[in-house]
Scaffold this motif. Structure first.
Motif, PDB file in Angstrom:
ATOM      1  N   UNK A  57       0.875  -1.172   0.000  1.00  0.00           N
ATOM      2  CA  UNK A  57       0.000   0.000   0.000  1.00  0.00           C
ATOM      3  C   UNK A  57       0.915   1.225   0.000  1.00  0.00           C
ATOM      4  N   UNK A  58       1.172   1.783  -1.181  1.00  0.00           N
ATOM      5  CA  UNK A  58       2.115   2.895  -1.305  1.00  0.00           C
ATOM      6  C   UNK A  58       1.456   4.188  -1.762  1.00  0.00           C
ATOM      7  N   UNK A  59       0.222   4.138  -2.201  1.00  0.00           N
ATOM      8  CA  UNK A  59      -0.446   5.340  -2.721  1.00  0.00           C
ATOM      9  C   UNK A  59      -0.742   6.323  -1.598  1.00  0.00           C
ATOM     10  N   UNK A  60      -0.771   7.569  -1.974  1.00  0.00           N
ATOM     11  CA  UNK A  60      -1.123   8.613  -1.023  1.00  0.00           C
ATOM     12  C   UNK A  60      -1.808   9.761  -1.739  1.00  0.00           C
ATOM     13  N   UNK A  61      -2.681  10.429  -1.027  1.00  0.00           N
ATOM     14  CA  UNK A  61      -3.394  11.569  -1.609  1.00  0.00           C
ATOM     15  C   UNK A  61      -2.438  12.740  -1.800  1.00  0.00           C
ATOM     16  N   UNK A  62      -2.734  13.541  -2.772  1.00  0.00           N
ATOM     17  CA  UNK A  62      -1.956  14.747  -3.043  1.00  0.00           C
ATOM     18  C   UNK A  62      -2.897  15.936  -2.961  1.00  0.00           C
ATOM     19  N   UNK A  63      -2.396  17.011  -2.432  1.00  0.00           N
ATOM     20  CA  UNK A  63      -3.200  18.225  -2.363  1.00  0.00           C
ATOM     21  C   UNK A  63      -2.443  19.325  -1.670  1.00  0.00           C
ATOM     22  N   UNK A  64      -3.011  20.491  -1.713  1.00  0.00           N
ATOM     23  CA  UNK A  64      -2.394  21.648  -1.069  1.00  0.00           C
ATOM     24  C   UNK A  64      -2.558  21.554   0.439  1.00  0.00           C
ATOM     25  N   UNK A  65      -1.562  22.019   1.150  1.00  0.00           N
ATOM     26  CA  UNK A  65      -1.621  22.051   2.602  1.00  0.00           C
ATOM     27  C   UNK A  65      -2.172  23.405   3.033  1.00  0.00           C
ATOM     28  N   UNK A  66      -3.027  23.379   4.027  1.00  0.00           N
ATOM     29  CA  UNK A  66      -3.623  24.613   4.544  1.00  0.00           C
ATOM     30  C   UNK A  66      -3.721  24.528   6.061  1.00  0.00           C
ATOM     31  N   UNK A  67      -3.775  25.686   6.688  1.00  0.00           N
ATOM     32  CA  UNK A  67      -4.085  25.722   8.111  1.00  0.00           C
ATOM     33  C   UNK A  67      -5.449  25.069   8.317  1.00  0.00           C
ATOM     34  N   UNK A  68      -5.654  24.486   9.471  1.00  0.00           N
ATOM     35  CA  UNK A  68      -6.908  23.776   9.742  1.00  0.00           C
ATOM     36  C   UNK A  68      -8.122  24.643   9.470  1.00  0.00           C
ATOM     37  N   UNK A  69      -8.091  25.880   9.870  1.00  0.00           N
ATOM     38  CA  UNK A  69      -9.243  26.775   9.679  1.00  0.00           C
ATOM     39  C   UNK A  69      -9.539  27.026   8.207  1.00  0.00           C
ATOM     40  N   UNK A  70      -8.521  26.905   7.338  1.00  0.00           N
ATOM     41  CA  UNK A  70      -8.731  27.142   5.903  1.00  0.00           C
ATOM     42  C   UNK A  70      -8.827  25.850   5.093  1.00  0.00           C
ATOM     43  N   UNK A  71      -8.698  24.712   5.733  1.00  0.00           N
ATOM     44  CA  UNK A  71      -8.719  23.435   5.026  1.00  0.00           C
ATOM     45  C   UNK A  71     -10.134  23.129   4.535  1.00  0.00           C
ATOM     46  N   UNK A  72     -10.271  22.940   3.255  1.00  0.00           N
ATOM     47  CA  UNK A  72     -11.583  22.636   2.678  1.00  0.00           C
ATOM     48  C   UNK A  72     -12.014  21.225   3.075  1.00  0.00           C
ATOM     49  N   UNK A  73     -13.277  21.057   3.298  1.00  0.00           N
ATOM     50  CA  UNK A  73     -13.821  19.758   3.670  1.00  0.00           C
ATOM     51  C   UNK A  73     -13.471  18.690   2.643  1.00  0.00           C
ATOM     52  N   UNK A  74     -13.532  19.035   1.356  1.00  0.00           N
ATOM     53  CA  UNK A  74     -13.226  18.034   0.329  1.00  0.00           C
ATOM     54  C   UNK A  74     -11.761  17.608   0.370  1.00  0.00           C
ATOM     55  N   UNK A  75     -10.843  18.511   0.782  1.00  0.00           N
ATOM     56  CA  UNK A  75      -9.439  18.113   0.923  1.00  0.00           C
ATOM     57  C   UNK A  75      -9.264  17.139   2.086  1.00  0.00           C
ATOM     58  N   UNK A  76      -9.905  17.437   3.209  1.00  0.00           N
ATOM     59  CA  UNK A  76      -9.892  16.525   4.362  1.00  0.00           C
ATOM     60  C   UNK A  76     -10.442  15.164   3.961  1.00  0.00           C
TER      61      UNK A  76
END
Length: 191
Positions: free
Chosen positions: A93-112
């Motif tokens: 199991x080597x796959x991992x999600x990719x996405x922009x990092x954001x502060x928790x308060x700015x983290x979009x629900x879809x990224x989480x």
């Protein structure tokens, strides 16, 4: 890893095989004698390049396109790999999600949601789907690639830390359960 053939004639399944760590694992397994099926989500050209390089090493390759967050798609890919190879011996199991990092308060629900869907739920889906095939082949091995983020949350990466910590907890549980079952069998046999 060495150049030995300690995986000679083994049948491996790797997630995230079109690039990064997953691709490197696919190629090393092939160098060491394994036939390799791998899952990828969207990078067709990179997946074909990985498969071609596996074949150039004299091993069978099977590139399977599916989203790790889709339990049915993952199950179908595992079943197809086991059917085409005749069995599965190794799951990475080597796959991992990719996405922009954001502060928790700015983290979009879809990224989480995406991080948890790929790094945690996706790992569960692929392991659960592979277990019957690994058992049928006589045991097999499961390796899950994690991240230092599981132990120390990096700034603006709460989603990655939570997903990888959950993955590690899941693997520890399965390992403890397997050890407990083996210990119970040993006690039963010795009684």
């Amino acid at each position: 890893m060495s150049s030995d053939t300690d995986f000679d004639n083994r049948k491996a399944f790797v997630t995230g095989g079109s690039r990064g760590i997953g691709r490197a694992v696919c190629l090393e397994l092939a160098r060491r004698g394994a036939d390799v099926a791998f899952l990828y989500r969207s990078r067709d050209a990179e997946a074909e390049a990985t498969a071609a390089e596996i074949r150039s090493l004299g091993r069978r390759a099977l590139a399977l396109k599916a989203d790790l967050a889709d339990a049915a798609g993952v199950g179908a890919a595992i079943d197809r790999a086991a059917a085409e190879f005749g069995r599965l011996d190794v799951l990475i199991q080597a796959a991992g999600a990719m996405g922009a990092w954001h502060e928790t308060a700015e983290l979009a629900t879809q990224d989480w949601d995406r991080y948890l869907a790929v790094d945690l739920s996706g790992a569960f889906y692929v392991i659960r789907a592979a277990l019957p095939h690994l058992r049928q082949a006589g045991g097999g091995a499961i390796v899950a690639v994690s991240s230092i983020a599981a132990q120390m949350c990096q700034p603006r990466n709460v989603q990655g830390a939570a997903a990888k910590a959950g993955l590690e907890a899941m693997i520890r549980w399965w390992r403890a359960r397997k050890a407990g079952a083996a210990s119970a069998r040993m006690r039963w046999r010795s009684a």
